[in-house]
Motif scaffolding. Structure first.
Motif, PDB file in Angstrom:
ATOM      1  N   MET A  35       0.979  -1.100   0.053  1.00 34.11           N
ATOM      2  CA  MET A  35       0.196  -0.294   0.120  1.00 34.11           C
ATOM      3  C   MET A  35       0.803   1.268   0.051  1.00 34.11           C
ATOM      4  SD  MET A  35      -3.016  -1.378   2.612  1.00 34.11           S
ATOM      5  CE  MET A  35      -3.972   0.275   2.810  1.00 34.11           C
ATOM      6  N   ASN A  36       0.379   2.282  -0.630  1.00 34.87           N
ATOM      7  CA  ASN A  36       0.907   3.444  -0.676  1.00 34.87           C
ATOM      8  C   ASN A  36       2.248   3.433  -1.722  1.00 34.87           C
ATOM      9  OD1 ASN A  36       1.350   6.376  -0.158  1.00 34.87           O
ATOM     10  ND2 ASN A  36       3.103   6.043   1.211  1.00 34.87           N
ATOM     11  N   GLY A  37       1.941   2.588  -2.628  1.00 32.62           N
ATOM     12  CA  GLY A  37       2.645   2.303  -3.635  1.00 32.62           C
ATOM     13  C   GLY A  37       2.325   2.288  -4.977  1.00 32.62           C
ATOM     14  N   LEU A  63       1.076  -7.992   2.161  1.00 28.88           N
ATOM     15  CA  LEU A  63       0.493  -8.431   1.124  1.00 28.88           C
ATOM     16  C   LEU A  63      -0.910  -8.696   1.530  1.00 28.88           C
ATOM     17  CD1 LEU A  63       1.295  -9.359  -1.812  1.00 28.88           C
ATOM     18  CD2 LEU A  63       1.853 -11.442  -0.940  1.00 28.88           C
ATOM     19  N   LYS A  64      -1.125  -9.110   2.585  1.00 32.19           N
ATOM     20  CA  LYS A  64      -2.486  -9.403   2.943  1.00 32.19           C
ATOM     21  C   LYS A  64      -3.145  -7.928   3.169  1.00 32.19           C
ATOM     22  CE  LYS A  64      -4.927 -12.127   6.756  1.00 32.19           C
ATOM     23  NZ  LYS A  64      -5.635 -12.845   5.743  1.00 32.19           N
ATOM     24  N   LEU A  65      -2.647  -7.116   3.672  1.00 27.54           N
ATOM     25  CA  LEU A  65      -3.209  -5.717   3.976  1.00 27.54           C
ATOM     26  C   LEU A  65      -3.543  -5.247   2.365  1.00 27.54           C
ATOM     27  CD1 LEU A  65      -0.823  -4.095   6.325  1.00 27.54           C
ATOM     28  CD2 LEU A  65      -3.213  -4.855   6.863  1.00 27.54           C
ATOM     29  N   SER A  66      -2.587  -5.435   1.517  1.00 24.42           N
ATOM     30  CA  SER A  66      -3.067  -4.804   0.103  1.00 24.42           C
ATOM     31  C   SER A  66      -4.440  -5.727  -0.285  1.00 24.42           C
ATOM     32  CB  SER A  66      -1.863  -5.091  -0.526  1.00 24.42           C
ATOM     33  OG  SER A  66      -0.858  -4.249  -0.316  1.00 24.42           O
ATOM     34  N   GLU A  67      -4.218  -6.817  -0.098  1.00 26.36           N
ATOM     35  CA  GLU A  67      -5.342  -7.880  -0.409  1.00 26.36           C
ATOM     36  C   GLU A  67      -6.717  -7.303  -0.067  1.00 26.36           C
ATOM     37  OE1 GLU A  67      -7.181 -12.315  -0.798  1.00 26.36           O
ATOM     38  OE2 GLU A  67      -5.234 -11.852   0.465  1.00 26.36           O
ATOM     39  N   GLU A  68      -6.778  -7.022   1.400  1.00 28.97           N
ATOM     40  CA  GLU A  68      -7.927  -6.633   2.106  1.00 28.97           C
ATOM     41  C   GLU A  68      -8.393  -5.449   1.490  1.00 28.97           C
ATOM     42  OE1 GLU A  68      -6.549  -7.019   6.016  1.00 28.97           O
ATOM     43  OE2 GLU A  68      -7.174  -9.148   6.217  1.00 28.97           O
ATOM     44  N   SER A 227       6.151  10.554  -4.686  1.00 30.75           N
ATOM     45  CA  SER A 227       6.664  10.122  -3.159  1.00 30.75           C
ATOM     46  C   SER A 227       5.858   8.772  -2.699  1.00 30.75           C
ATOM     47  CB  SER A 227       6.305  11.296  -2.624  1.00 30.75           C
ATOM     48  OG  SER A 227       6.850  10.995  -0.998  1.00 30.75           O
ATOM     49  N   THR A 228       6.373   7.580  -2.778  1.00 34.09           N
ATOM     50  CA  THR A 228       5.942   6.345  -2.475  1.00 34.09           C
ATOM     51  C   THR A 228       6.535   5.713  -1.235  1.00 34.09           C
ATOM     52  OG1 THR A 228       7.457   5.129  -3.637  1.00 34.09           O
ATOM     53  CG2 THR A 228       5.432   6.025  -4.790  1.00 34.09           C
ATOM     54  N   GLY A 264       1.293   8.827 -11.141  1.00 35.92           N
ATOM     55  CA  GLY A 264       2.506   7.928 -11.597  1.00 35.92           C
ATOM     56  C   GLY A 264       2.334   6.636 -11.999  1.00 35.92           C
ATOM     57  N   ALA A 265       1.054   6.069 -11.499  1.00 39.23           N
ATOM     58  CA  ALA A 265       0.547   4.796 -12.014  1.00 39.23           C
ATOM     59  C   ALA A 265       0.140   4.769 -13.369  1.00 39.23           C
ATOM     60  CB  ALA A 265      -0.468   4.059 -11.014  1.00 39.23           C
ATOM     61  N   ALA A 266       0.003   5.982 -13.838  1.00 41.23           N
ATOM     62  CA  ALA A 266      -0.870   5.814 -15.155  1.00 41.23           C
ATOM     63  C   ALA A 266       0.032   5.413 -16.272  1.00 41.23           C
ATOM     64  CB  ALA A 266      -1.460   7.173 -15.535  1.00 41.23           C
ATOM     65  N   THR A 267       1.261   5.546 -16.427  1.00 43.95           N
ATOM     66  CA  THR A 267       2.060   5.248 -17.537  1.00 43.95           C
ATOM     67  C   THR A 267       2.128   3.804 -17.687  1.00 43.95           C
ATOM     68  OG1 THR A 267       3.222   7.364 -17.341  1.00 43.95           O
ATOM     69  CG2 THR A 267       4.377   5.751 -18.687  1.00 43.95           C
ATOM     70  N   THR A 268       2.270   3.127 -16.513  1.00 48.30           N
ATOM     71  CA  THR A 268       2.365   1.704 -16.202  1.00 48.30           C
ATOM     72  C   THR A 268       1.205   0.973 -17.037  1.00 48.30           C
ATOM     73  OG1 THR A 268       3.548   1.871 -14.265  1.00 48.30           O
ATOM     74  CG2 THR A 268       2.516  -0.226 -15.037  1.00 48.30           C
ATOM     75  N   MET A 269      -0.091   1.684 -16.661  1.00 46.09           N
ATOM     76  CA  MET A 269      -1.309   1.232 -17.293  1.00 46.09           C
ATOM     77  C   MET A 269      -1.230   1.064 -18.923  1.00 46.09           C
ATOM     78  SD  MET A 269      -3.243   0.169 -14.736  1.00 46.09           S
ATOM     79  CE  MET A 269      -4.791   0.013 -15.580  1.00 46.09           C
TER      80      MET A 269
END
Length: 322
Positions: A35-37, A63-68, A227-228, A264-269
């Motif tokens: 999270m926060n990445g 990983l569990k926190l991200s899934e939840e 800033s991640t 920041g995550a847009a270009t990956t998409m």
């Protein structure tokens, strides 16, 4: 079909909405999804549309926190956590075996994970941690799950492998190829390690696209200054402050144009799903557009890409074939 024009301020969610039909039915694997990445943001927006999102990380609790968090927001999301420590070749092999046991093919792999920018750290295999996490581990993992990736290919669809690199690769010299398997802690600096790891990702995308001969399309990109969680770690603060990236108080410096995590995550998409890129495998993207002119010569040289590939095969002990 016409698609929108994306800009530096486009968000990952906007891209996911634009390419909803391209994401539907796809099985996507993303590394580094705390999270926060950026990886978490990619997983979050993809989960609304995809058939399956495989989120990975070396810390099972995170990983569990991200899934939840994703399931809370998108109850219908099909999320599958995978413990993957890219800094260990043995751990990579274990995770790859798990993926190869999945019933589904893998349409898209997003290599987003990165090690902390900080003092020299050797992995369990004796490699430099940034190079291991950003290049050696992903290379081996991709090689080992290649049958799953190739199985996603059809007459009308070519599976994709995306490497989240950085425009900062331009700030360093060419990779010392000998140091890939035998790192030199005396000449290492935190940012030299970062520059080299990020250049290796661009070179690998070029060479993977070339060697697969149309069976896999690989892309690399810079998400911009974001800033991640990774650049907020205590062990990297001193180097970040010294480089002027963070202020003495540890805040983002006004010298840079800082993007939000969604921006920041847009270009990956775009690299993962924009159908317009199908005809140009191996390209580099920045600020939501193709930007091959922004790649340093040492990170786009075809001879260097081929040499890096061969050396990496030797270091990880696996020959990549298609």
């Amino acid at each position: 079909m016409s698609f929108p024009t994306f800009t530096i301020s486009t968000t990952a969610e906007e891209v996911a909405t634009a390419f909803a039909k391209e994401i539907q039915g796809k099985n996507v694997l993303i590394t580094g999804t705390s999270m926060n990445g950026l990886g978490f943001e990619n997983a979050r927006v993809i989960a609304r549309h995809a058939n399956l999102v495989i989120i990975t990380g070396y810390n099972t609790e995170r990983l569990k926190l991200s899934e939840e968090a994703i399931k809370k927001e998108v109850p219908s999301a099909n999320i599958r956590p995978l413990t993957l420590d890219l800094s260990s070749l043995a751990a990579v092999r274990k995770a790859a075996a798990e993926v190869n046991a999945y019933p589904e093919p893998i349409h898209v792999v997003i290599h987003n994970a990165a090690a902390t920018i900080g003092p020299f750290k050797a992995t369990v295999d004796g490699f430099e941690s940034q190079m291991a996490t950003a290049h050696l581990g992903p290379f081996l993992f991709t090689k080992l799950i290649a049958p799953k990736i190739l199985a996603a290919g059809t007459a009308s669809y070519t599976p994709r492998v995306v490497f989240v690199s950085s425009s900062a690769h331009r700030m360093g010299p060419a990779i010392d190829l000998e140091s890939i398997g035998k790192p030199n802690s005396t000449t290492y600096t935190a940012f030299l390690g970062y520059f080299h790891a990020k250049a290796a990702q661009i070179l690998t995308a070029i060479e993977l696209s070339k060697r697969s001969q149309g069976k896999i399309n690989a892309y690399s990109l810079s998400p911009g200054a974001v800033s991640t969680n990774i650049n907020q770690k205590e062990e990297s603060k001193a180097d970040m402050i010294a480089a002027g990236i963070l202020t003495p108080e540890g805040l983002p410096s006004s010298k840079f144009h800082w993007k939000t995590i969604p921006e920041g995550a847009a270009t990956t998409m775009i690299a993962a799903f924009d159908p317009r890129l199908a005809a140009t495998p191996g390209v580099y993207l920045q600020d939501a557009v193709v930007a091959n002119d922004q790649v340093a010569p040492h990170a786009s040289d075809l001879d260097t890409a081929a040499k890096l590939w061969t050396i990496t095969e030797t270091v990880v002990g696996e020959t990549f074939s298609f």
